[in-house]
Design an enzyme around this catalytic site. Sequence first.
Site, PDB file in Angstrom:
ATOM      1  N   GLY A  69      12.716   7.379 -18.237  1.00  0.00           N
ATOM      2  CA  GLY A  69      11.264   7.572 -18.224  1.00  0.00           C
ATOM      3  C   GLY A  69      10.537   6.367 -17.679  1.00  0.00           C
ATOM      4  O   GLY A  69      11.141   5.316 -17.408  1.00  0.00           O
ATOM      5  N   LEU A 115       0.855  -1.185   0.000  1.00  0.00           N
ATOM      6  CA  LEU A 115       0.000   0.000   0.000  1.00  0.00           C
ATOM      7  C   LEU A 115       0.898   1.245   0.000  1.00  0.00           C
ATOM      8  O   LEU A 115       1.837   1.324   0.793  1.00  0.00           O
ATOM      9  CB  LEU A 115      -0.885  -0.022   1.265  1.00  0.00           C
ATOM     10  CG  LEU A 115      -1.800   1.176   1.477  1.00  0.00           C
ATOM     11  CD1 LEU A 115      -2.851   1.292   0.376  1.00  0.00           C
ATOM     12  CD2 LEU A 115      -2.483   1.101   2.845  1.00  0.00           C
ATOM     13  N   GLY A 116       0.578   2.181  -0.882  1.00  0.00           N
ATOM     14  CA  GLY A 116       1.415   3.392  -0.990  1.00  0.00           C
ATOM     15  C   GLY A 116       2.157   3.439  -2.318  1.00  0.00           C
ATOM     16  O   GLY A 116       2.517   4.510  -2.793  1.00  0.00           O
ATOM     17  N   GLY A 117       2.373   2.250  -2.904  1.00  0.00           N
ATOM     18  CA  GLY A 117       2.916   2.172  -4.260  1.00  0.00           C
ATOM     19  C   GLY A 117       4.298   2.767  -4.449  1.00  0.00           C
ATOM     20  O   GLY A 117       5.117   2.814  -3.521  1.00  0.00           O
ATOM     21  N   GLY A 144      19.867   9.817 -18.734  1.00  0.00           N
ATOM     22  CA  GLY A 144      18.609  10.554 -18.636  1.00  0.00           C
ATOM     23  C   GLY A 144      18.733  11.718 -17.671  1.00  0.00           C
ATOM     24  O   GLY A 144      18.975  11.521 -16.485  1.00  0.00           O
ATOM     25  N   ALA A 173       2.986  12.196  -7.946  1.00  0.00           N
ATOM     26  CA  ALA A 173       2.131  11.632  -6.903  1.00  0.00           C
ATOM     27  C   ALA A 173       0.925  12.526  -6.635  1.00  0.00           C
ATOM     28  O   ALA A 173      -0.208  12.045  -6.513  1.00  0.00           O
ATOM     29  CB  ALA A 173       2.940  11.448  -5.626  1.00  0.00           C
ATOM     30  N   ILE A 198      14.122  12.478 -12.420  1.00  0.00           N
ATOM     31  CA  ILE A 198      14.667  11.379 -11.616  1.00  0.00           C
ATOM     32  C   ILE A 198      16.186  11.296 -11.786  1.00  0.00           C
ATOM     33  O   ILE A 198      16.924  11.161 -10.817  1.00  0.00           O
ATOM     34  CB  ILE A 198      13.957  10.044 -11.968  1.00  0.00           C
ATOM     35  CG1 ILE A 198      12.484  10.114 -11.514  1.00  0.00           C
ATOM     36  CG2 ILE A 198      14.656   8.849 -11.322  1.00  0.00           C
ATOM     37  CD1 ILE A 198      11.630   8.906 -11.880  1.00  0.00           C
ATOM     38  N   HIS A 205      10.166  38.936   6.516  1.00  0.00           N
ATOM     39  CA  HIS A 205      11.594  39.177   6.289  1.00  0.00           C
ATOM     40  C   HIS A 205      12.400  38.557   7.433  1.00  0.00           C
ATOM     41  O   HIS A 205      12.021  38.709   8.584  1.00  0.00           O
ATOM     42  CB  HIS A 205      11.845  40.681   6.243  1.00  0.00           C
ATOM     43  CG  HIS A 205      13.292  41.024   6.113  1.00  0.00           C
ATOM     44  ND1 HIS A 205      13.968  40.903   4.913  1.00  0.00           N
ATOM     45  CD2 HIS A 205      14.197  41.468   7.029  1.00  0.00           C
ATOM     46  CE1 HIS A 205      15.226  41.267   5.102  1.00  0.00           C
ATOM     47  NE2 HIS A 205      15.399  41.613   6.372  1.00  0.00           N
TER      48      HIS A 205
END
Length: 461
Positions: A267, A43-45, A180, A315, A184, A438
């Site tokens: 990619g 879960l979360g991938g 690449g 995401a 990423i 500031h």
Amino acid sequence: MAERLTVAQFDLVILGGGSGGYACALRAAQLGKNVALIESGKLGGTCLHRGCIPTKALLHSGEIADSAREASTFGVNAQFLSMDMVAVNAYKDGVISKLHKGLQGLVKSRNITFVEGHGRLVSKDTVEVNGERYTGTNVVLATGSYAKSLPGLEIDGIRVMTSDHATNLTYVPKSVIVLGGGVIGCEFASVWKSFGAEVTIIEGLSHLVALEDESSSKQLERAYRKRGINFELGVRFKSHTVTADGVTVELEDGKTFSADVLLVAVGRGPVSANLGYEEQGITMDRGYVIVDDKCRTNVPGIWAVGDLIPTLQLAHVGFGEGILVAEEICGLSPRPINYDGVPRVTYSEPEVASVGLTTAQAKERGHDVVELNYDLAGNGKAQILRTAGSIKLVSQKNGPVLGIHMVGARVGELLAEAQLIFNWEATADDVAPLIHAHPTLSEAMGEAHMALAGKPLHAHG
Ligand SMILES: Cc1cc2nc3c(=O)[nH]c(=O)nc-3n(C[C@H](O)[C@H](O)[C@H](O)COP(=O)(O)OP(=O)(O)OC[C@H]3O[C@@H](n4cnc5c(N)ncnc54)[C@H](O)[C@@H]3O)c2cc1C
């Protein structure tokens, strides 16, 4: 005789528990729907286990390594000795584990049926997992993406790796070739340089982070040159050879580079093969599921979100699309997503952050464009941090701000304001009177708009 299958009925059956899938599940459950969420991994991938979170933890370790190296600049007696990758990974995995547990708790608390296993779409409303069938009035496809490679470039996970392997490396390579120069690739280049490796990026396009405004790419390239990160632009990979102690890459211009490891960051492609999508008549293009502006596929009742569809592979885009689908199903008629208004960050050192249109895009769309570059050299906090960079505004002449492009340490945090400015179609005159604290980096945002409105404070003009 065929085995009898159990069938469970839900309002939504969601295939894939990454950012897109779980966001859809959480929102739909919140709106009172009965939801099944099917996940073959964790879960979360990608984002939680192999993407956003691990890479940002590694980048933070890298930032601390750099701070140790530069400590004397700030009057601190400290020394960089070496990276302890066991400890780095323990820290990173601790962050992941805490978030994973939190997410599991959240899914449970919303009474979502979490199903572990590999799912397949077996009819227009049914997903089969482990010999059981889950039928939904709506089916949401959220199977995400995988790291692509090039023809003939075999990933062995040792010498030739993808980000999946790189996030779990147990040592710091002496040298790395990053194939690449997108987000990423540039993030890993930054991590490894901070960790002490010799880094060379190979990019076929003419710039690093080529989807960004050209001015941001050029500033990142300048900063990387200063950091000693090497890069070859506008030249394509030809071949590679793996040897006992490393890997050699040959480019189409005949140059060769050798290193301990090669990271392939060319990619990500959609995870959609052999999942029954085509068989159910879903329109696809190069593996991507095609959807309308509400993430509906051409098959009534089937939706798709996240990296599986050809929108920005981020995401938070997955979250947005998941929520959109849940709300549309529940009859809330949400507004379609304006993808131009999605904030984008490359979390390298320095960071590159943007929202809205690049100058080239704004011109292509026929806007009468004015630009304003605010150099962070004029910002007190940037000087304190010793960071260089800028905020570039792309604006319609006498109209709203069309794009904000930033380079510098921590500028990703400035996107919160930048995205409000863009998405609320603010003009420079709207933003200029807002007082910024500031000394903060956010002051530079105020100053840039003051300058664009014709009343610069800490800038010449
Ligand atoms: C190295 C790296 C760094 C990144 N950094 C960032 C960042 O900083 N910020 C950002 O916004 N984005 C980042 N991303 C992108 C982000 O991770 C993705 O956009 C996001 O994870 C996509 O979510 P998703 O739900 O579409 O897919 P995923 O997160 O890939 O989830 C899909 C899930 O579906 C499951 N699944 C697939 N097929 C099946 C099946 N048949 N049955 C059951 N389950 C299945 C998979 O196991 C997976 O868990 C990064 C990605 C990478 C690789």
